[in-house]
Scaffold this motif. Structure first.
Motif, short mmCIF file in Angstrom:
data_model
loop_
_atom_site.label_atom_id
_atom_site.label_comp_id
_atom_site.label_asym_id
_atom_site.label_seq_id
_atom_site.Cartn_x
_atom_site.Cartn_y
_atom_site.Cartn_z
N LEU A 11 54.60 49.68 -25.82
CA LEU A 11 54.32 48.42 -26.53
C LEU A 11 55.05 47.26 -25.88
N ALA B 208 53.30 46.52 -22.67
CA ALA B 208 52.08 45.74 -22.92
C ALA B 208 52.45 44.29 -23.17
N ALA B 209 53.52 44.08 -23.93
CA ALA B 209 53.97 42.72 -24.23
C ALA B 209 54.40 42.01 -22.95
N VAL C 195 54.39 37.97 -23.28
CA VAL C 195 55.19 37.65 -24.46
C VAL C 195 56.61 37.35 -24.00
N PRO C 196 57.13 36.15 -24.31
CA PRO C 196 58.48 35.82 -23.85
C PRO C 196 59.51 36.77 -24.47
N HIS C 197 60.58 37.02 -23.73
CA HIS C 197 61.65 37.86 -24.28
C HIS C 197 62.31 37.13 -25.44
N TRP D 108 63.00 36.02 -29.21
CA TRP D 108 62.44 35.95 -30.56
C TRP D 108 60.98 36.40 -30.63
N SER D 109 60.13 35.93 -29.69
CA SER D 109 58.71 36.25 -29.75
C SER D 109 58.49 37.75 -29.71
N GLN E 152 59.64 39.37 -32.92
CA GLN E 152 58.72 39.07 -34.00
C GLN E 152 57.41 39.85 -33.82
N LEU E 153 56.97 40.02 -32.58
CA LEU E 153 55.69 40.68 -32.33
C LEU E 153 55.79 42.19 -32.44
N PRO F 211 58.05 44.23 -36.88
CA PRO F 211 57.02 44.99 -37.60
C PRO F 211 57.18 46.49 -37.44
N MET F 212 57.58 46.94 -36.25
CA MET F 212 57.69 48.38 -36.05
C MET F 212 58.90 48.96 -36.79
#
Lengths: 381, 311
Positions: free
Chosen positions: B205, B208-209, B214-216, B218-219, B222-223, B227-228
């Motif tokens: 995951l 994939a990010a 996806v920036p290292h 906070w993003s 949060q992504l 959630p996981m």
């Protein structure tokens, strides 16, 4: 030069050298498969291209731009993972949005900003439209609001493809994307991927261990054996004109028949105490051990002859049968592909007689290198 | 649809009748097999709870032979009892500090430890040590640290020119000091739980990010991470709040609820009422209130949050 260019890529994990100097030019818009047995380094090579793994030495350029040390997100590539790697808590739409959304500045991604800021609204609107377009291209519009846990394997695969497609990257990297699907779906998806490649015209780098996938889809195949590229060629050339014994062994089903022989002191091919046809190699290869490789369809069943074998079992494929046999002169098992009429009266344990077309034989020296046809002297007395 | 159900129903019934004896036999053996567990649960769990609830409606005291039904008298007394409310408020205050600080702290430390390359095991062990120690013994150590004259804390503070408080005897600081010890004790446990949660997040995951840009920071957190971690966070919240509500050891060893009931908590009040003043029935009614709170937390977990964190 456009496309992806790998120069002298090596990779070691501790003392284990996984890749030993890979040079590969991937042309723009090409569909290339990296194939090899597990542990051959094909996945590592793909991960090095993607930037998820850092090469030990060597360089990668995309369209003449050196990206050797760039972070994955700056390489403008997209990857499809074997496990799909979908974000489980996001809907299909949410998953497909990620590559576009995450490249927008953080403030634009905040909840509610869309409602108050015109620019953010425009950006997000554009993303919505792009996701809709890709979804309809992949026929998954009806799934956009579902969660990945509510999808089948094939649907997950489409979503993963969609997530890779939304951004229109320079190339798609695919790491065994079909190996988690059942056999029937895999055949179907093979066709769809080829079609997709034709439609998009983007470079596909496709890693697989399945030689059927490797043969049926790409423009070119690159075969990796123990961290080395043995041959990079079209599927046709890989099958009909392998440069190395390992290529001949890897490509083709059933596996090519290999007959080890020792040359006479005059360089002639001695086969079971008999000379094979009228060809030989001259005195330079006197007493060498070589291998003769012959495809199963190039072995013919004849009513009688000198090459006798005993049938071990017969595989019925419907349109044809594959007869497996063993013989002392072959020093191992043999596979013969034949039409079902020819093989009607063959039974297990019974004798068969074989003949082979000398023009179809391939010769490899004891290191596995192909002995090129010109060196084989025709009609040596 | 309706036609199908009409035709299939009689068939189903005959099958059911034929299988009746087999089913009942299966049921009987199922009951028989679970009997030992049921008996133990009634004996040690359900029985005591029921008898505590029953006791809370009587005026029985430990050692007395007469017992009278007094209805809601104990509860009426409790509502008018300022000590009970003090204990109730203190417990809420304690939970209000320990729950967020040890959960958020545990998560932060887990993230920090996991992003480090070396020394992970050392840090995990260090933070986990307080969990493994007996809290009673640890409390005595804390008592020495917090001792106003020769305690470690005040000695260190005086080195920096600050004069320390009489931490455990000041009604303004005592509940915060106890909450601090509570956090110290709970943090390592939450850290380990969060670490296990972090390790269970599939690394593809994050890959994939990486590919998706996806920036290292906070993003990414949060992504993927947050959630996981949902299911484990819920578990940590429930466990920590229940454990915080059960605060007893430190209070019993360090303050006995003092000074002036300023560190009295529910469980300690129940203990003093029941085993020092022998007002068993009153202690029982405090216990009922306590059980109700725990039940409430569990119900909240099952009914409202459980569905949102599993995918």
């Amino acid at each position: 030069m456009t496309g992806i260019k790998l120069s002298n890529i090596t990779k070691s994990f501790g003392n284990t050298e996984v890749l030993k100097g890979i040079n590969l030019d991937i042309k723009e818009g090409e569909f290339i498969t990296l194939i090899g047995a597990s542990g051959s380094g094909k996945s590592t090579l793909l991960r090095i291209i993607s930037g998820l793994e850092q090469q030990s030495s060597g360089s990668i350029t995309i369209n003449d731009q050196d990206i050797s040390t760039k972070r994955p997100k700056d390489r403008d590539l997209a990857m499809v993972f074997q496990s799909y790697a979908l974000y489980p808590h996001l809907s299909v739409r949410g998953n497909m949005e990620v590559p576009l959304r995450m490249r927008a500045p953080l403030w634009q991604r905040m909840p509610m900003v869309r409602k108050i800021n015109k620019k953010a609204h425009k950006v997000l609107k554009h993303i919505d439209r792009r996701v809709d377009d890709v979804a309809s291209q992949l026929h998954i519009e009806h799934l956009l609001d579902r969660k990945p846990s509510e999808l089948s394997g094939g649907q997950c695969q489409r979503v993963a493809l969609g997530r890779a497609m939304v951004r229109e990257p320079v190339a798609f990297l695919m790491d065994e994307p079909l190996s988690n699907l059942d056999a029937k779906l895999r055949v179907h998806m093979r066709g769809e991927l080829t079609q997709l490649h034709r439609d998009l015209g983007t470079t596909f780098v496709y890693v697989t261990h399945d030689q059927v996938e490797a043969m049926t889809m790409p423009d070119r195949i690159a075969l990796l054996v123990e961290g080395e590229l043995i041959q990079v060629d079209t599927p046709d050339a890989m099958y009909n004109n392998p440069k190395h014994l390992k290529v001949a062994e890897f490509i083709g089903s059933p596996t090519i028949n290999i007959l080890p022989v020792t040359l006479s002191n005059e360089g002639r091919i001695m086969f079971d105490e008999q000379r094979l046809g009228s060809i030989g190699f001259g005195r330079s290869r006197a007493n060498d051990s070589i291998s003769i490789a012959v495809r199963s369809e190039d072995l013919k069943l004849v009513s009688t002859g000198t090459m006798k074998a005993i049938v071990t079992h017969v595989e019925n494929m419907g349109s044809e049968k594959i007869v497996y046999a063993c013989a002392d002169w072959a020093k191992g098992p043999l596979a013969i592909k034949a039409g079902s009429q020819v093989t009607a009266d063959i039974e297990q344990g019974g004798p068969i007689f074989l003949a082979m077309d000398i023009a179809k034989l391939m010769f490899f020296d004891h290191q596995g290198q192909r002995i090129v046809q010109e060196k084989i002297m025709q009609g040596v007395a | 649809m309706s036609v199908a159900s009409v035709t299939s129903l009689p068939v189903k019934n005959t099958v059911l009748v034929e299988n009746m004896s087999a089913v009942s036999r299966e049921q009987r053996s199922a009951w028989l097999l679970s009997l030992p567990a049921i008996a133990l649960m009634i004996l040690f769990l359900i029985g005591p709870i029921l008898s505590v609830i029953a006791l809370s409606f009587t005026n029985w005291q430990l050692g007395m032979t007469n017992i009278n039904w007094v209805g809601l008298d104990n509860y009426r007394e409790m509502i008018g009892d300022s000590t009970f409310w003090k204990a109730f408020n203190n417990t809420l205050m304690y939970v209000g500090i320990v729950l967020p600080v040890s959960v958020i702290g545990g998560l932060l430390v887990a993230l920090l430890v996991e992003t480090r390359m070396a020394g992970k095991a050392l840090y995990r062990t260090l933070f986990f040590l307080p969990v493994m120690g007996t809290l009673i013994a640890m409390s005595i150590v804390w008592e020495y640290i917090l001792q106003p004259d020769f305690g470690l804390l005040n000695m260190v503070l005086s080195k920096f020119g600050m004069s320390g408080e009489n931490w455990l005897n000041d009604k303004d600081t005592v509940i915060y000091v106890l909450a601090g010890i509570g956090v110290w004790h709970q943090l390592g446990y939450n850290l380990i739980l969060f670490t296990s949660g972090l390790l269970a997040i599939p690394c593809h995951l994050y890959e994939a990010a990486d590919m998706d840009g996806v920036p290292h920071g906070w993003s990414r957190f949060q992504l993927i991470t947050w959630p996981m971690l949902g299911p484990i966070t819920l578990f940590v919240l429930v466990i920590t709040s229940i454990k915080a509500f059960q605060v007893f050891d430190t209070v019993a060893v360090l303050t006995q609820g003092g000074p002036g009931k300023s560190s009295e908590v529910l469980l300690h009040l129940m203990y003093t009422e029941g085993f020092e003043f022998f007002r068993t029935s009153y202690a029982a009614s405090i216990t009922v209130i306590f059980l109700f709170i725990i039940l409430l937390i569990t119900v909240i977990k099952i009914r409202f949050i459980d569905k949102r964190v599993h995918y």
